[in-house]
Design a protein around this motif. Sequence first.
Motif, PDB file in Angstrom:
ATOM      1  N   SER A 285       2.530  -4.336  -0.335  1.00  0.00           N
ATOM      2  CA  SER A 285       2.460  -4.588   1.102  1.00  0.00           C
ATOM      3  C   SER A 285       1.084  -4.994   1.612  1.00  0.00           C
ATOM      4  CB  SER A 285       2.909  -3.320   1.858  1.00  0.00           C
ATOM      5  OG  SER A 285       2.048  -2.225   1.568  1.00  0.00           O
ATOM      6  N   THR A 286       0.036  -4.809   0.829  1.00  0.00           N
ATOM      7  CA  THR A 286      -1.319  -5.071   1.321  1.00  0.00           C
ATOM      8  C   THR A 286      -1.564  -6.568   1.475  1.00  0.00           C
ATOM      9  OG1 THR A 286      -2.163  -3.058   0.284  1.00  0.00           O
ATOM     10  CG2 THR A 286      -3.773  -4.725   0.896  1.00  0.00           C
ATOM     11  N   PRO A 287      -2.012  -7.016   2.654  1.00  0.00           N
ATOM     12  CA  PRO A 287      -2.164  -8.463   2.918  1.00  0.00           C
ATOM     13  C   PRO A 287      -3.504  -9.023   2.453  1.00  0.00           C
ATOM     14  CG  PRO A 287      -2.624  -7.229   4.915  1.00  0.00           C
ATOM     15  CD  PRO A 287      -2.232  -6.213   3.875  1.00  0.00           C
ATOM     16  N   VAL A 288      -3.789  -8.845   1.168  1.00  0.00           N
ATOM     17  CA  VAL A 288      -5.016  -9.347   0.552  1.00  0.00           C
ATOM     18  C   VAL A 288      -4.649 -10.035  -0.751  1.00  0.00           C
ATOM     19  CG1 VAL A 288      -7.215  -8.703  -0.525  1.00  0.00           C
ATOM     20  CG2 VAL A 288      -6.489  -7.571   1.589  1.00  0.00           C
ATOM     21  N   TRP A 358      -1.271 -14.015  16.254  1.00  0.00           N
ATOM     22  CA  TRP A 358      -2.041 -12.829  16.611  1.00  0.00           C
ATOM     23  C   TRP A 358      -2.586 -12.255  15.300  1.00  0.00           C
ATOM     24  CZ3 TRP A 358       3.305 -12.746  16.529  1.00  0.00           C
ATOM     25  CH2 TRP A 358       3.908 -11.824  15.648  1.00  0.00           C
ATOM     26  N   GLY A 359      -3.489 -11.289  15.424  1.00  0.00           N
ATOM     27  CA  GLY A 359      -4.130 -10.751  14.241  1.00  0.00           C
ATOM     28  C   GLY A 359      -5.264 -11.657  13.793  1.00  0.00           C
ATOM     29  N   TYR A 360      -5.856 -11.323  12.642  1.00  0.00           N
ATOM     30  CA  TYR A 360      -7.076 -12.011  12.213  1.00  0.00           C
ATOM     31  C   TYR A 360      -7.079 -12.290  10.714  1.00  0.00           C
ATOM     32  CZ  TYR A 360      -8.724 -10.628  16.808  1.00  0.00           C
ATOM     33  OH  TYR A 360      -8.839 -10.467  18.172  1.00  0.00           O
ATOM     34  N   PHE A 361      -7.559 -13.484  10.398  1.00  0.00           N
ATOM     35  CA  PHE A 361      -7.814 -13.897   9.013  1.00  0.00           C
ATOM     36  C   PHE A 361      -9.238 -13.500   8.651  1.00  0.00           C
ATOM     37  CE2 PHE A 361      -9.770 -17.038   6.200  1.00  0.00           C
ATOM     38  CZ  PHE A 361      -8.889 -17.081   5.132  1.00  0.00           C
ATOM     39  N   TYR A 426      -5.320 -10.948   5.708  1.00  0.00           N
ATOM     40  CA  TYR A 426      -4.876 -11.122   7.087  1.00  0.00           C
ATOM     41  C   TYR A 426      -4.410  -9.782   7.639  1.00  0.00           C
ATOM     42  CZ  TYR A 426      -3.383 -13.875  11.080  1.00  0.00           C
ATOM     43  OH  TYR A 426      -3.298 -14.430  12.340  1.00  0.00           O
ATOM     44  N   ASP A 427      -5.004  -9.365   8.751  1.00  0.00           N
ATOM     45  CA  ASP A 427      -4.589  -8.136   9.424  1.00  0.00           C
ATOM     46  C   ASP A 427      -3.751  -8.506  10.644  1.00  0.00           C
ATOM     47  OD1 ASP A 427      -4.251  -5.645  10.468  1.00  0.00           O
ATOM     48  OD2 ASP A 427      -6.368  -5.284  10.938  1.00  0.00           O
TER      49      ASP A 427
END
Length: 830
Positions: A285-288, A358-361, A426-427
């Motif tokens: 699940s980690t977006p990295v 929305w959110g940030y790269f 990406y968060d």
Amino acid sequence: MLLVALLATFLVYAKADNFYEPYRQTALRLPAVPLITNDPYFTLWSPYDHLNDGNITHWSPRQKPLEGLLRVDGQVYRFMGTPAKKLLDVVAPNAEDAEWEGRYTTDTPADGWQKPGFDDTAWKQGKAAFGTKENLTMRTLWTGDGSNIYIRRTVTLTADQLARDLYVIWSHDDDGALFINGTQVRSEKGYRDGARIALTADMKRLLHEGENLIAMHGHNGTKGALADFGLYCDAAPVLKEIRQARQTSVSVLATSTYYTFECGPVKLDVVFTSPMLYDDLELLSTPVGYISYRVAATDGKTHDVQFFMGADPMVAKFKKPQPTRSTFETHNGVNYVKTGTINQAILATKGDGVCIDWGYFYMPAVNGTVSLGESTAMMTAFIRKGALLATQTEMISRKSYDVPTLAYMRNLGQVSTAESYMMIGYDEIFDIEYMFHRYKGYWARDGRTTIFDAFDRYHRDYQNIMERSRLLDKRIYDDALAAGNVHYAELLSASYRHVMAAHKLFEDNDGNLLFFSKENASNGCVNTVDLTYPSAPLFLIYNPELVKAMMTSIFEYSRSGRWDKPFAAHDLGTYPIANGQVYGADMPLEEAGNMLTLAAEISRIEGNTAYADRYWDIITTWADYLVEHGLDPANQLCTDDFAGHWAHNANLALKAIMGVAGYAKMAEIRGNADVAKRYMDKAREMGKQWEQMAREGDHYRLAYDREGTWSQKYNIVWDKMWGTHIFSDKVMDREFKYYLTKQNKYGLPLDCRKDYTKSDWIMWLAGMAPNAKTFEALMEPVYTYVNETPTRVPISDWHNTKTGRQQGFKARSVIGGYWMKVLMDKNKKK
């Protein structure tokens, strides 16, 4: 001794020296290559044969520009992406940059329509882009399956512009042809959004100072339509000094994609890794994601080498006009460049074919440096000096062609060989809304873990995570090879990230693990049951908890009373809002049968009904509905009704019958012998009647009352899996022989009505093939389709079996159904 030998093989395979070599080289040419993937929003693809043929895209396929460069002894090579549009000057803008007008007609024009001097006074005047409403730049409506549009536009060029490199940036859906002063310069099939044509010397000779005529013919095959084009020239002449790296190989395995390039006297290996491990929910699940890189001299000498990666703020927005804020920040002692929209409307953008806005790269300075700066100056600094600009701390962009570059660089120095890695992530801040509560992804479920903690873990555990990822690559490949052949192994290896990234994993306030799919390029629904069902084989093999995580919310929806019908809901909303069904029609037999069958298979695998017991009253209600209505379906909607839904659907009846049998199997496991016998007897009675009602000589009909019809009977696979013998072996013997007379180059049609098919269902059929020859006869056309389709999108599960072109859908979770043969073989070994 055998175990020791296998362990030794694993350790040799997984060691760091091998991180740049795939477990097996693959030959499959994917229509779109997965790079970094995490969920339906954070997913990056290359829809080209070569990584530097065009921009990186989202599956939608909105562009997400990333540009990769390698500088060797002062010479720069581009290995990824294309020259950034922000480094171009506008000659005549396309509709993404500014409104423009042209003459157009949707009637077939007279000969010479594409030439200067043609009389177009009877044509309409319209504003670009031309197309259907889902295109954000659409200003003039053009629609209709099989329709055409012809557009003429006058463009004025100066001598200075003619002296520079020129580019046409165009979009077309489906097909497009482009003309310059009457001469055709390009013709392409399929969808393209913002594709770039670098004008050759011969093309440039068609142009002259002053007024020129650029014309376009667009053809819409089906559904969405789009036609738009613009002319641009180099803004930074220094870009001419960049050479194209020569790609020599690409291999795609389950968690990683491996590219190799020639950059003058240096070989460059680049590996994109998304460690979405099915048995590690944190990593899943980690977006990295990792981008690992290695250089090696090919001439025995040392060379001065710098690695560069640049990102455009478009990676964090949906609509190009959206203003963005990019910053340089420091967290936990690590420098980051970051970008996102100014508005930050969290969870507000929902629907199909959309990107997150929305959110940030983020891009951290791990093993290198990062900087934020004006694009042309940043590129010039790297090309001229092998360095980055001194960073800005903040940059606001309000125009699509006036944006900064977020840059990463590693100065490898004077080397003959060197390797390192970088990361991007990406968060999403909040990832999904479920029953009116907002949730972050599973990796941040405690409310304390930040994206910076995630980056720190990935940096700290790089060696271990890469080793585990490679072992997963090996297992996926080897399991498929054992079940089929090399082509099957390549197909499954290439599909793994595709399937996993079509979901969002999170945990609700009650501690329930939830794994929601999105109906990508379908209707945008979230957690659709008839996506869960076809995708299930992959997860049933490797982690049934993820199947439960798709099913639990559907059961809970019924238990809450908000869904009070005697069958399962179709969906829970429109991604990322999952507050209740939005689909306009129910699929009673379809969804009840899907849920019961999967619950039964989970119970069989686990040897108990602990999961099903939580919802036994609901399951019983659904089973009774199948008993009452399943043998001879009314005019109900089902998952395969693309050509219209018919009553008396034989394959839908199969699903209902196997759902009843599944209920009996669960009752047996629970120790309810009387209940098990009663429902199994009923299933066998229904099965016997089905054989009589559906039979037509050498095959079985699509619908009981429709003579001369046929369809795929993939739902009978569970009878084979469970050994319930509800149907005679002769049923599928007849069907397989019949299917092989109906195949086209790119597969078996879904039924007799159309040439299109669903490749997931073909692979379900192949999974129960009686022998290897029949399995390959069904599977190989699917491999050929994926290898040859002209539609450059993440695998479409709905394609034309004669042309190989996408019919609809893409990047959907149902490709998990390709694992059915592996699941069947696993069951046989028990």
